[in-house]
Design an enzyme around this catalytic site. Structure first.
Site, mmCIF file in Angstrom:
data_model
loop_
_atom_site.group_PDB
_atom_site.id
_atom_site.type_symbol
_atom_site.label_atom_id
_atom_site.label_comp_id
_atom_site.label_asym_id
_atom_site.label_seq_id
_atom_site.Cartn_x
_atom_site.Cartn_y
_atom_site.Cartn_z
ATOM 1 N N HIS A 1 -1.723 -5.533 1.539
ATOM 2 C CA HIS A 1 -3.291 -6.210 1.211
ATOM 3 C C HIS A 1 -2.862 -7.513 0.727
ATOM 4 O O HIS A 1 -1.669 -7.756 -0.083
ATOM 5 C CB HIS A 1 -3.971 -5.461 0.306
ATOM 6 C CG HIS A 1 -5.005 -6.131 -0.237
ATOM 7 N ND1 HIS A 1 -6.532 -6.380 -0.022
ATOM 8 C CD2 HIS A 1 -5.098 -7.197 -1.469
ATOM 9 C CE1 HIS A 1 -6.941 -7.135 -0.723
ATOM 10 N NE2 HIS A 1 -6.075 -7.701 -1.547
ATOM 11 N N TYR B 1 -11.740 -2.867 -4.977
ATOM 12 C CA TYR B 1 -12.235 -2.714 -3.106
ATOM 13 C C TYR B 1 -13.619 -3.256 -3.055
ATOM 14 O O TYR B 1 -14.433 -2.840 -2.374
ATOM 15 C CB TYR B 1 -11.618 -1.803 -2.199
ATOM 16 C CG TYR B 1 -10.277 -2.115 -1.828
ATOM 17 C CD1 TYR B 1 -10.366 -3.058 -0.995
ATOM 18 C CD2 TYR B 1 -9.335 -1.404 -1.976
ATOM 19 C CE1 TYR B 1 -8.860 -3.264 -0.460
ATOM 20 C CE2 TYR B 1 -8.247 -1.550 -1.592
ATOM 21 C CZ TYR B 1 -7.922 -2.736 -0.669
ATOM 22 O OH TYR B 1 -6.631 -2.805 -0.320
ATOM 23 N N ASN C 1 -1.948 -0.185 6.993
ATOM 24 C CA ASN C 1 -1.396 -1.423 7.495
ATOM 25 C C ASN C 1 -0.557 -2.212 6.596
ATOM 26 O O ASN C 1 -0.117 -3.252 6.657
ATOM 27 C CB ASN C 1 -2.540 -2.679 7.878
ATOM 28 C CG ASN C 1 -3.511 -2.963 6.846
ATOM 29 O OD1 ASN C 1 -3.032 -2.892 5.735
ATOM 30 N ND2 ASN C 1 -4.269 -3.718 7.189
ATOM 31 N N GLU D 1 -8.062 -10.584 -8.363
ATOM 32 C CA GLU D 1 -7.128 -9.571 -7.957
ATOM 33 C C GLU D 1 -5.968 -9.604 -8.726
ATOM 34 O O GLU D 1 -5.522 -8.599 -9.370
ATOM 35 C CB GLU D 1 -6.914 -9.613 -6.520
ATOM 36 C CG GLU D 1 -8.038 -9.257 -5.530
ATOM 37 C CD GLU D 1 -7.626 -9.314 -3.929
ATOM 38 O OE1 GLU D 1 -8.657 -8.954 -3.351
ATOM 39 O OE2 GLU D 1 -6.849 -9.813 -3.705
ATOM 40 N N LYS E 1 0.985 -1.235 -0.050
ATOM 41 C CA LYS E 1 0.032 0.023 0.007
ATOM 42 C C LYS E 1 0.989 1.478 -0.107
ATOM 43 O O LYS E 1 2.115 1.313 0.263
ATOM 44 C CB LYS E 1 -0.951 0.109 1.327
ATOM 45 C CG LYS E 1 -1.876 -1.139 1.128
ATOM 46 C CD LYS E 1 -2.756 -1.109 2.463
ATOM 47 C CE LYS E 1 -3.884 -2.209 2.443
ATOM 48 N NZ LYS E 1 -4.676 -2.254 3.640
#
Length: 140
Positions: free
Chosen positions: A115, A49, A112, A126, A9
């Site tokens: 992913h 998402y 975080n 994905e 990310k």
């Protein structure tokens, strides 16, 4: 061999953690099949998402994911999905086990750092979101 997607990310890219994160996965026996650095538009982030579209965090998550560069990586290995999930740790870094990527590098529940696909179905979707079949090079 199973394949799965990991996305580093924007917080991980900004903090120059790409190599460290890839190294952690490789040390656990996973092989890089494809890798790409890109910047998602807000529309692309929403499409990626889409499974979370009814969740309260959807707007802030898609704003965040489209706020900077990401690195999409396809890893291959035995039980790759399960292994990646274990290596990443819990979604919230404060709940993640010691030594996991999110415990080591995660800033908060949203930032975080990584992913990872959570099922064979999401992994396929994905991977196809980021890569064409010709970009997927079998692990050697």
């Amino acid at each position: 061999m199973e394949r799965t997607l990991v996305m580093i990310k924007p917080d991980g890219v900004e903090r120059n953690l790409i190599g460290k994160i890839i190294n952690i996965f490789e040390e656990k026996g996973l092989k890089v099949v494809a890798i790409k650095k890109l910047r998602l538009t807000k529309e692309q982030a929403k499409a990626f998402y889409i499974v979370h579209k009814d969740r309260p965090f959807y707007e802030s998550l898609t704003d965040y994911i489209s706020s900077g560069s990401v690195v999409a990586i396809v890893f291959e290995g035995e039980n790759a999905i399960k292994k990646v999930r274990e290596i990443m740790g819990a979604t919230d870094p404060k709940d993640a086990e010691e030594g996991t990527i999110r415990k080591l590098f995660g800033l908060n529940k949203e930032k975080n750092t990584v992913h990872g696909s959570d099922s064979p179905e999401s992994a396929k979707k994905e991977i196809n979101f980021f890569f064409s079949e010709s970009e997927l090079i079998a692990a050697e």
